[in-house]
Scaffold this motif. Structure first.
Motif, mmCIF file in Angstrom:
data_model
loop_
_atom_site.group_PDB
_atom_site.id
_atom_site.type_symbol
_atom_site.label_atom_id
_atom_site.label_comp_id
_atom_site.label_asym_id
_atom_site.label_seq_id
_atom_site.Cartn_x
_atom_site.Cartn_y
_atom_site.Cartn_z
ATOM 1 N N SER A 74 -0.133 -4.944 -12.198
ATOM 2 C CA SER A 74 -1.545 -4.773 -12.526
ATOM 3 C C SER A 74 -2.466 -5.284 -11.429
ATOM 4 O O SER A 74 -3.669 -5.242 -11.584
ATOM 5 N N SER A 75 -1.905 -5.770 -10.327
ATOM 6 C CA SER A 75 -2.772 -6.341 -9.304
ATOM 7 C C SER A 75 -3.192 -5.343 -8.231
ATOM 8 O O SER A 75 -3.953 -5.681 -7.338
ATOM 9 N N PHE A 76 -2.647 -4.148 -8.306
ATOM 10 C CA PHE A 76 -3.168 -3.084 -7.452
ATOM 11 C C PHE A 76 -4.205 -2.313 -8.246
ATOM 12 O O PHE A 76 -4.028 -2.080 -9.438
ATOM 13 N N ASN A 77 -5.266 -1.907 -7.567
ATOM 14 C CA ASN A 77 -6.258 -1.090 -8.245
ATOM 15 C C ASN A 77 -5.644 0.279 -8.525
ATOM 16 O O ASN A 77 -5.231 0.963 -7.596
ATOM 17 N N PRO A 78 -5.587 0.684 -9.801
ATOM 18 C CA PRO A 78 -4.815 1.882 -10.146
ATOM 19 C C PRO A 78 -5.385 3.201 -9.636
ATOM 20 O O PRO A 78 -4.667 4.181 -9.577
ATOM 21 N N VAL A 79 -6.670 3.230 -9.273
ATOM 22 C CA VAL A 79 -7.265 4.527 -8.966
ATOM 23 C C VAL A 79 -7.479 4.780 -7.470
ATOM 24 O O VAL A 79 -8.109 5.756 -7.100
ATOM 25 N N PHE A 80 -6.945 3.898 -6.617
ATOM 26 C CA PHE A 80 -7.031 4.141 -5.176
ATOM 27 C C PHE A 80 -5.627 4.143 -4.586
ATOM 28 O O PHE A 80 -4.746 3.449 -5.089
ATOM 29 N N GLN A 116 -6.410 0.965 -0.069
ATOM 30 C CA GLN A 116 -6.590 -0.456 -0.380
ATOM 31 C C GLN A 116 -6.240 -1.334 0.816
ATOM 32 O O GLN A 116 -6.915 -2.321 1.103
#
Lengths: 333, 358
Positions: B104-110, B115
């Motif tokens: 969950s620590s990566f932004n899911p929409v990029f 990133q």
């Protein structure tokens, strides 16, 4: 790939959805106790004359037969004629659709352009004075009856201050017809006085329509931003010292918009429904006003035509929203 | 001690909760030397993550409060540094972060690439931060010179290979949900190394991963950090993993640090009663798991003095009155206890019991 599946799926559902909508509307409009035939025939008509007219219009047949014929004609692109004017419904709809579309599209744009930033700011300054003001504002947006609000706006801005026109779409003849959208047409023919008139006439009806729509957008954006702010990826981005405004306006906003965009699709439907009232108050020559007239007069074909057009529009808008969703959220793809 | 890279002293942090104020960190002292890998061990809720987040300055704004203490990093107290500077020059530059949950620590929409590009745009060691001040216009944030971008990109690809990611070019084009948890944590390690920091804070970096992958990731982290002389603060509740990768281990209990020793000393000569109980409670062959009698105290009304005293069989009245000061019992081995166990006989007994494979 996913896009293609979505579009095909929607097309397959299109026909049963529209059919269901038409059956329900047809039934409701025909069972309400009103006799437009007697009205059309006039006060001096005898019973025999009324019945003759009824038979001529095909309204004496059982309802399911009438429905069947209506659907059959619709499938051939024939909307029938108005009971009163005898003009083809398709012509009426075509001339009025752009007026309503212009009103709703401008309202959606205005409410999105104001609502999204307001929702974001309200969320990042949670429980501040500004946030409370915005929340009061949004609750009133959802609670206020639009016909009342519209009349209030008219009283104040048109009658009292004389800043805006009271009603109508334009003060003159309107710009040369190309698309039927006055803002676009006046730009195309480069008629700046018409552009100004069209814009001024839009202000009050758009305000009336955009206010509740904006309230919904603010609430959903605010909730989406708050949700994203508590996420692990925002914690990570903060811990890695990403600039604050980039975290908010790029990383958080895009996640928050996933929910907001879905709402915009639903809002579009609410706006068309709202247009019925707003157009009546502002004497706006659009579909909503037309629908009100038709329902009052029980002009069956006109009611059905209006329902068909708005139903199709609603389905198209929601398809567009779902496509936008795929581009915003890659997990959808 | 002037050689410390990071020195936390008397740090107190409290959290506002529904039932009262929880004193989560109670005068914690803690230090890391340059290039040293330090394990911060303790049970869930003992304050490890709070300490890690306090160092980074990312405690939850609404509920957490720092009541006192210092966080000395290099020569500055981070608690007194203006937040603007902290965010620009420390976070993501000299101190980087590896999060607990790579899912969950990566932004899911990029995409991963976008990133990492953003990370490098602001945090690349090649970046010249001079001339960028508070009043600089928004577009200056996006400025990313082509030359630097190329050099940064080459470094990114090199590091992705260093963390043993197959086909780095392809991974940069993917979205976070398209790669595995292990790959994501390798990426997190790469991202933590990219700015060439002095210190990496790794908050339970392997808890969310498969056991088989944990060891690989940890060895990789240890090797890469040692090669580059980067210090690592590594929090975990798993003693086995600290033994694997740490130079020194500090153990925490209920918001207080108890003992700090080199890794081998920690396992061979544990002297704080809590540390001993902790080591005794490790699962061993053919034996039932022994717990420590009693419960973890509530942090809203914690025990006075040494917070372990109600569960400690060596405790006396002084333990309940005042908290013992840090005492150096051997070289590089300090303990905060009035009655540390330094009897070699006890240690021999402990060591002779076979440890499980970490």
């Amino acid at each position: 790939m996913r896009l293609l599946v979505l579009i095909i799926n929607r097309l397959l559902w299109f026909f049963p959805t529209i059919l269901g909508l038409m059956v329900i509307t047809f039934t409701i409009s025909h069972v309400i106790p009103a006799d437009p035939v007697a009205f059309v025939a006039g006060d001096n008509a005898t019973n025999e004359q009324i019945e003759a007219l009824r038979a001529q219009l095909g309204l004496d047949r059982p309802m399911h037969v009438q429905l069947f014929h209506y659907i059959l004609n619709l499938a051939r692109g024939d909307f029938g004629v108005s009971l009163y004017t005898l003009r083809p419904i398709s012509e009426d709809l075509a001339s009025r659709l752009p007026a309503t579309m212009e009103l709703t599209i401008v309202s959606v744009l205005v409410s999105t352009l104001i609502g999204v930033p307001l929702g974001v700011i309200s969320a990042i300054r949670r429980n501040s004075f500004l946030d409370h003001v915005v929340r009061v504002f949004t609750v009133s947006g959802l609670a206020i009856a639009s016909f009342w609000f519209a009349i209030l706006l008219q009283l104040f801005f048109a009658m009292e201050l004389d800043w805006t026109p009271l009603q109508g779409r334009t003060s003159g003849w309107g710009p040369e017809h190309v698309t039927g959208f006055f803002l676009v047409d006046s730009l195309l023919s480069w008629d700046l006085s018409e552009l100004r008139a069209a814009a001024l006439h839009l202000i009050l009806p758009v305000t009336t329509l955009a206010f509740p729509a904006m309230a919904t957008i603010v609430r959903f954006t605010r909730a989406g931003v708050l949700n994203a702010m508590n996420s692990n990826y925002v914690l990570y981005e903060e811990a890695m010292g990403f600039p604050k405004r980039v975290i908010i306006w790029k990383y958080i906003l895009r996640n928050a918009l996933i929910g907001t965009v879905t709402q915009i699709g639903l809002i579009f439907g609410i706006l068309i429904a709202g247009a019925v009232v707003v157009e009546a108050v502002f004497d706006w020559p659009g579909l909503g006003y037309y629908a009100v007239q038709s329902i009052i007069q029980s002009d069956y074909n006109a009611i059905m035509g209006f329902t068909f057009v708005t139903g199709v529009l609603f389905i198209i808008v929601n398809l567009l929203v779902d496509i936008a969703q795929i581009f915003i959220d890659p997990r959808e793809a | 001690m002037t050689t410390d890279l990071l020195n936390v002293s008397d740090l107190r942090v409290s959290f506002a909760t529904d039932t009262g104020v929880a004193r989560v960190l109670d005068k914690v002292n803690f230090s890391i030397r340059r290039g040293e890998i330090v394990g911060l061990v303790g049970e869930s809720g003992c304050g490890k993550t709070t300490l890690a987040r306090a160092i980074l300055g990312v405690l939850p704004v609404n509920s957490a409060r720092i009541d006192g203490g210092r966080i000395q990093f290099q020569s500055e107290n981070l608690l007194e540094m203006p937040s603007e500077r902290l965010s620009k020059e420390v976070r993501g530059r000299t101190i980087t972060f590896i999060p607990q949950d790579p899912f969950s620590s990566f932004n899911p929409v990029f995409t991963i690439g976008s990133q990492i590009t953003d990370l490098m745009r602001w945090k690349s060691p090649l970046r010249n931060t001079q001339g960028l001040t508070r009043g600089s216009p928004w577009w200056s944030l996006r400025r990313y010179e082509k030359q630097r971008f190329k050099a940064d990109r080459a470094r990114v690809l090199e590091l992705l290979r260093a963390v043993q990611l197959p086909d780095p070019e392809a991974i940069l084009r993917k979205y976070p949900h398209e790669i595995s948890g292990g790959q994501r944590q390798r990426l997190m390690i790469a991202q933590a190394l990219l700015p060439e920091p002095q210190l990496i804070i790794a908050d339970e970096p392997t808890t969310a991963l498969d056991v088989t992958i944990q060891a690989q990731i940890l060895k990789l982290l240890r090797q890469l950090a040692h090669d580059r002389d980067i210090a690592v603060l590594f929090t975990t509740h798993d003693l086995g993993t600290t033994y694997e990768i740490c130079d020194r281990i500090t153990v925490m209990y209920a918001g207080q640090e108890m003992e700090s020793a080199t890794a081998s000393d920690f396992f061979n000569r544990p002297s704080h009663p809590y540390t001993q109980k902790l080591l005794e409670s490790l699962p061993r062959d053919k034996e039932r798991i022994q717990g420590i009698p009693g419960d973890i105290p509530t942090l809203i009304s914690p025990p006075t003095g040494c917070r372990f005293h109600p569960r400690c069989d060596r405790a006396d009245k002084t333990c309940a009155d005042t908290r013992p000061a840090a005492k150096s019992i051997w070289t590089n081995h300090t303990v905060r206890c009035y009655h540390p166990n330094t009897d070699p006989e006890v240690h021999r007994e402990l060591i002779n019991q076979p440890y499980p494979d970490p």
